[in-house]
Write an enzyme that holds these catalytic residues in place. Structure first.
Site, PDB file in Angstrom:
ATOM      1  N   SER A 686       0.805  -1.222   0.000  1.00  0.00           N
ATOM      2  CA  SER A 686       0.000   0.000   0.000  1.00  0.00           C
ATOM      3  C   SER A 686       0.841   1.276   0.000  1.00  0.00           C
ATOM      4  CB  SER A 686      -0.938  -0.001   1.213  1.00  0.00           C
ATOM      5  OG  SER A 686      -0.214  -0.004   2.415  1.00  0.00           O
ATOM      6  N   LYS A 729      -6.177   3.296   8.978  1.00  0.00           N
ATOM      7  CA  LYS A 729      -5.316   4.298   8.345  1.00  0.00           C
ATOM      8  C   LYS A 729      -5.900   5.701   8.491  1.00  0.00           C
ATOM      9  CE  LYS A 729      -3.316   1.083   4.975  1.00  0.00           C
ATOM     10  NZ  LYS A 729      -3.208   0.698   3.552  1.00  0.00           N
TER      11      LYS A 729
END
Length: 799
Positions: A686, A729
C-alpha cells in the site's frame, strides 16, 4: 629427586604444575581418565606437556569452588605423569594419567595463568615391612574380596588383578582406588604415613562397608519376598474367582463396578458411547484391582461417563433481551452483535442449532476476547475458553492415545467437561499465534474442529469415539489474518473490528472502564466526574492505541492516586478528573509531537500503514547520491514493500523524459530510500504511490506537501490499486491532524461502510492513476515544460 617406578628410574622435580580435582582422589600405581576444562588447569597441563609431562594432582575440599586457593585444597596429593591427551568436541581435554608417588604440598603459587606447588616427596616402597604388615595385608585382601562379592557395581575381574600384586604398598593403593567412598575417606587413606597404617584404615573402612552391604541385601531379600507374596495373592484371587464361578457367584459385580453401571444407566449417552462403556466396565470387572491396566481402564471410563454427550442449553430467543445484554457489556462492535442476532433468527425459523464459526480480527484492546463471555451470557449458554498462543503439539487439540502413560483427551474435550455442556460458546483465543514443530501442526488439527461439515464427527485420539461439536458456537480471535493458514481461514467467517475513535473511547471510559475501576479499587462510594477536557486530554496525549487497554491503565493510575489521598485521611465524596488532575497524576504529556515535517519537503512523503496494533503514519525519505545504478532500501522493509519500491523506480525510469530527467539518469545515481523507526518491521504494497512520490520529488527537487497522506498500490503502468485497513489508516491520519487523504478510486465503495464520525472533517481524494496523486501531493507539476505551482500547504496543521 630420583625414584624407581615400575622398574623405571624417574626424576621428580621439586616444583610442578598443579591440577586441582573435583570429587576424585588419585592413588599411586593407578591409571585414571580425567576431564580438564577450567582455564587454569588447561594451562597447567600445557606447561607439563612442554616440560616432562609431570603434574601434581590434588583433591579439592569442595567441588563447588571454581578457583581454589590454598585453603580449598588438601595438603597431600600424588605426582602423576601424563600418558595421553585428547581434545573433546566441547573444548575440554580428556587426559590419561598414571599416579607415580605421594607428595605433600609445601607452598602454592599462581603464575602464568596456572597453579604451581613446591613439593615434599613421601616415598613408601623403601619402608621396612614386618610380619604384622603381612598379616594385615592378607586380612584386607579377604575383606576386599567379600566387599567385591557383595557390591554389584565392582566387577569380579578386579579380584584377579589384585591377587597378582605382590608389593604391599602397591596392593594397598590398588584396593583403596577401587573403594566406592566419599572423597574425605579416600583422602584419609591417601594421607596415611605408612603402608601398615594404610592397611589398618582400609580394614576399618571395608568392615563397615561389608556390614552395610549385608543389610542392603537383607532389605532387598525382604522386598523380593513381599513381591512374591503379592504374586501369591494374585494367584489366590484367581483361584477364588474360579470357586465363585463353580458356585454360580461369578457374575456378582463389586461396589466399584456397580457404581459405574449406575452412572451409565443414569446418564444420557449415545448408543456407541454406551456400548463402549459397557465393554470397558466388563473388562474392568475381570481385572485384578491392582493390575496396571486397570488404572488405565478406570480413568478412561471416568472420562466417558463425565462428558456432556447430549447435554445442551436452550438459546435465549428474546431479541430485545439479547441486544440489551450485548450493549450492556460492550460499546460498539456492531458487526459481531449483528451476526449473533442473525444466528438467533435462524434458530427461531429453522429449529436447528448448528453453530456458526466466527473469527474476530482486530488490534489489541478492542474487546475481541471479552465479547465471547458476553455472547455466552446473552445466549444463555455455558462459556469455554482455550488460548492457542504458543501451542506446538497437535495432541493439545486431538489428545494422546491411551497407549501412552498419563494420556488425556485434548483440550477441546477437557474444556467441554469443565463447561458441562456440548453446546457452549467456545472462544479460541489468538488463533494467529499457533506454533508448528516436529510434534505436529495444531492448525491442521483445528481444520476438523472448525469445519461445520466435519465437526459433527470429531474424533479425539484418547476417546476413540466420535464427538459432536456442531452445536458449539465457536468464536476465534486474531490480530491479523496474515499468519492464519488459508485452509483455516476458509472455514471461518471473518469479522473485522476496527480501532476506536476518540469519542468511542470516551464513551467506553465513562460507561465501562470507570465503574469497573471504581469497583476494583474500592471507590464505589466516591462520585467520580469525568469531564471532556480531562478525558480527551488523557486519550490524545497519554495514549496511542487502537483499543482501550492503555486508557484503562492511565485511568487506573489516576484513581490509585486518589485512593492514596483518601487513605491518608482526606475527606471528600466527589472528585473531578479534569485536565489539571490528569497532568498532576500522569506527569508531562507522552505524545505531544508527530514525526511528520511541518512544511513541504523535497524527497519526503507521508503514507499510511496498517499494523497489528492499528493504523500509523509512514513517512518515506529519499536521498539521491552519486553512484552507479543502485537502489538502497532501509527501515526493516519486507519483501513486498521492497518490490513496491522497485516498481516505483521502474515507472520513473520508463517515463524519465516526461519528468525532465535524462533516460540514463540512474546510471550515475544511487537512490537511498529509508522509512524511519527502523526497528519496526514494515511490509505490504500500500505504500507504492508514497514511495514513487518521494522518489520523484528527490529526483526533480520539487517539494511534497506533508499535510497530505496517501495510500495505494502502484503498478508498472501507473494504475493505483485498492488497499485494506482503511478504518485504521484514516484514524491514524486524523489522530495527528492530517485531514487531506489520497485514496485509490476502487476504495470509494469501502468508504460507505466506515462510521460517519470517522469521516467527519476529512477531505478524501480518489485517484485512478499516479499522475493524479502527484498533482495533489507535489507543490509544482513534475512534468517537463509544465512546472506550474500547484496547491500550497497551509502553514499550520490542526492537532
Amino acid at each position: 629427586m630420583k625414584i624407581t617406578h615400575n622398574s623405571e628410574e624417574i626424576e621428580i622435580r621439586s616444583r610442578l604444575p598443579v591440577i586441582p580435582l573435583r570429587d576424585v582422589v588419585v592413588f599411586p600405581h593407578m591409571i585414571y581418565p580425567l576431564l580438564v576444562g577450567r582455564e587454569f588447569t588447561v594451562k597447567a597441563l600445557q606447561e607439563a606437556m612442554i616440560r616432562d609431562k609431570q603434574v601434581f594432582l590434588i583433591a579439592q575440599k569442595s567441588s563447588a569452588v571454581d578457583n581454589p586457593g590454598l585453603s580449598d585444597l588438601f595438603r597431600v596429593g600424588v605426582v602423576a605423569r601424563v600418558l595421553q591427551v585428547m581434545k573433546m568436541p566441547n573444548g575440554t581435554l580428556k587426559v590419561l594419567v598414571e599416579g607415580v608417588i605421594r607428595a605433600e604440598m609445601v607452598q602454592l603459587e599462581s603464575s602464568g595463568g596456572y597453579l604451581s606447588a613446591r613439593l615434599h616427596i613421601l616415598p613408601r616402597g623403601t619402608m621396612k615391612e614386618d610380619r604384622e604388615t603381612e598379616a594385615v595385608s592378607r586380612s584386607v585382601s579377604e575383606e576386599f574380596a567379600e566387599y567385591v562379592r557383595l557390591n554389584r557395581r565392582i566387577p569380579d575381574e578386579v579380584l584377579v588383578s589384585v591377587a597378582s600384586i605382590e608389593a604391599h604398598h602397591h596392593l594397598a593403593d590398588n584396593i583403596a582406588a577401587h573403594l566406592l567412598q566419599k572423597i574425605d575417606v579416600k583422602q584419609r587413606i591417601l594421607e596415611t604415613e605408612s603402608v601398615k597404617e594404610q592397611f589398618l584404615v582400609l580394614s576399618e573402612v571395608l568392615r563397615e562397608e561389608v556390614e552395610i552391604l549385608k543389610i542392603e541385601m537383607k532389605i532387598d531379600g525382604t522386598v523380593r519376598e513381599s513381591m512374591s507374596r503379592g504374586q501369591r495373592e494374585v494367584y489366590l484371587q484367581q483361584q477364588l474367582k474360579a470357586i465363585k464361578d463353580e458356585l454360580g457367584q461369578g457374575d456378582e459385580p463389586g461396589a466399584e463396578i456397580e457404581d459405574l453401571y449406575a452412572k451409565l444407566d443414569a446418564g444420557d449417552f449415545p448408543d456407541a458411547v454406551r456400548a463402549r462403556a459397557e465393554e470397558e466396565i466388563h473388562k474392568l470387572s475381570k481385572m485384578h484391582p491392582y493390575a496396571a491396566e486397570s488404572g488405565v481402564v478406570r480413568s478412561y471410563l471416568e472420562w466417558l461417563l463425565v462428558l456432556p454427550w447430549n447435554v445442551k442449553t436452550e438459546d435465549r430467543t428474546d431479541f430485545g433481551e439479547v441486544q440489551s445484554i450485548l450493549d450492556g457489556d460492550h460499546y460498539g462492535l456492531e458487526k459481531p452483535k449483528k451476526r449473533i442476532l442473525e444466528h438467533l433468527a435462524v434458530v427461531r425459523l429453522s429449529g436447528k442449532v448448528k453453530g456458526p464459526i466466527l473469527c474476530l480480527v482486530g488490534p489489541p484492546g478492542v474487546g475481541k476476547t471479552s465479547i465471547g463471555r458476553s455472547v455466552a451470557r446473552a445466549l444463555g449458554r455455558k462459556f469455554a475458553r482455550m488460548s492457542l498462543g504458543g501451542i506446538h503439539d497437535e495432541a493439545e487439540i486431538r489428545g494422546h492415545r491411551r497407549t501412552y502413560i498419563g494420556a488425556m483427551p485434548g483440550r477441546i474435550i477437557q474444556a467441554l467437561k469443565r463447561a458441562e455442556s456440548s453446546s457452549p460458546v467456545f472462544l479460541l483465543d489468538e488463533v494467529d499465534k499457533i506454533g508448528k514443530d516436529f510434534r505436529g501442526d495444531p492448525a491442521s488439527a483445528l481444520l476438523e474442529v472448525l469445519d461445520p461439515e466435519q465437526n459433527s464427527t470429531f474424533s479425539d485420539n484418547y476417546l476413540e469415539l466420535e464427538y459432536d461439536l456442531s452445536n458449539i458456537l465457536f468464536i476465534t480471535t486474531a490480530n491479523s489474518t496474515a499468519n492464519i493458514p488459508q485452509p483455516l481461514q476458509d472455514r471461518m467467517e471473518i469479522i473485522r473490528l476496527p480501532g476506536y475513535l476518540d469519542f468511542e473511547k470516551a464513551a467506553i471510559a465513562r460507561g465501562y472502564l470507570l465503574p469497573k475501576l471504581k469497583s476494583e479499587l474500592g471507590l464505589e462510594k466516591l462520585h467520580v466526574d469525568l469531564p471532556d477536557n480531562g478525558l480527551f486530554e488523557t486519550i490524545q496525549y497519554y495514549t496511542r492505541e487502537a483499543g482501550v487497554r492503555e486508557l484503562e491503565r492511565q485511568l487506573s493510575s489516576i484513581l490509585r492516586k486518589v485512593a492514596v489521598e483518601l487513605a491518608k485521611g482526606k475527606r471528600t465524596r466527589k472528585i473531578s478528573i479534569n485536565k489539571t488532575r490528569v497532568h498532576k497524576a500522569l506527569g508531562p504529556q507522552k505524545y505531544t509531537e508527530t514525526n511528520i515535517k511541518p512544511t513541504p519537503t523535497v524527497g519526503y512523503a507521508v503514507g499510511l500503514a496498517w499494523t497489528e496494533l492499528g493504523g500509523d503514519t509512514l513517512p518515506v525519505e529519499v536521498v539521491p547520491m552519486r553512484g552507479k545504478a543502485k537502489l538502497t532500501l532501509t527501515g526493516s522493509l519486507g519483501d513486498v514493500m521492497q518490490e513496491s519500491a522497485t516498481a516505483a523506480l521502474s515507472f520513473i525510469r520508463k517515463h524519465a523524459s516526461k519528468y525532465g530527467l535524462p533516460d540514463e539518469f540512474f546510471e550515475t545515481l544511487e537512490l537511498h530510500v529509508h522509512i524511519p523507526e527502523g526497528a519496526v518491521p514494515k511490509d505490504g504494497p500500500s505504500a507504492g504511490i508514497t514511495l514513487m512520490t518521494a522518489m520523484l520529488s528527490a529526483l526533480t527537487e520539487i517539494p511534497v506537501r506533508t499535510d497530505i497522506a496517501m495510500t495505494g498500490e502502484l503498478t508498472l503502468t501507473g494504475d493505483v490499486l485498492p488497499v485494506g485497513g482503511l478504518n485504521e489508516k484514516l484514524l491514524a491520519a486524523k489522530r495527528i491532524g492530517i485531514i487531506k487523504i489520497v485514496l485509490p478510486e476502487r476504495n470509494r465503495k469501502d468508504i460507505a461502510e466506515l462510521p460517519p464520525e470517522l469521516l467527519e472533517g476529512l477531505n478524501l481524494t480518489y485517484v485512478r492513476h499516479v499522475k493524479d496523486a502527484l498533482r495533489m501531493a507535489m507543490t509544482e507539476s513534475p512534468y517537463a515544460g509544465a512546472r506550474v505551482k500547484l496547491s500550497s500547504q497551509s502553514s499550520a496543521r490542526p492537532t
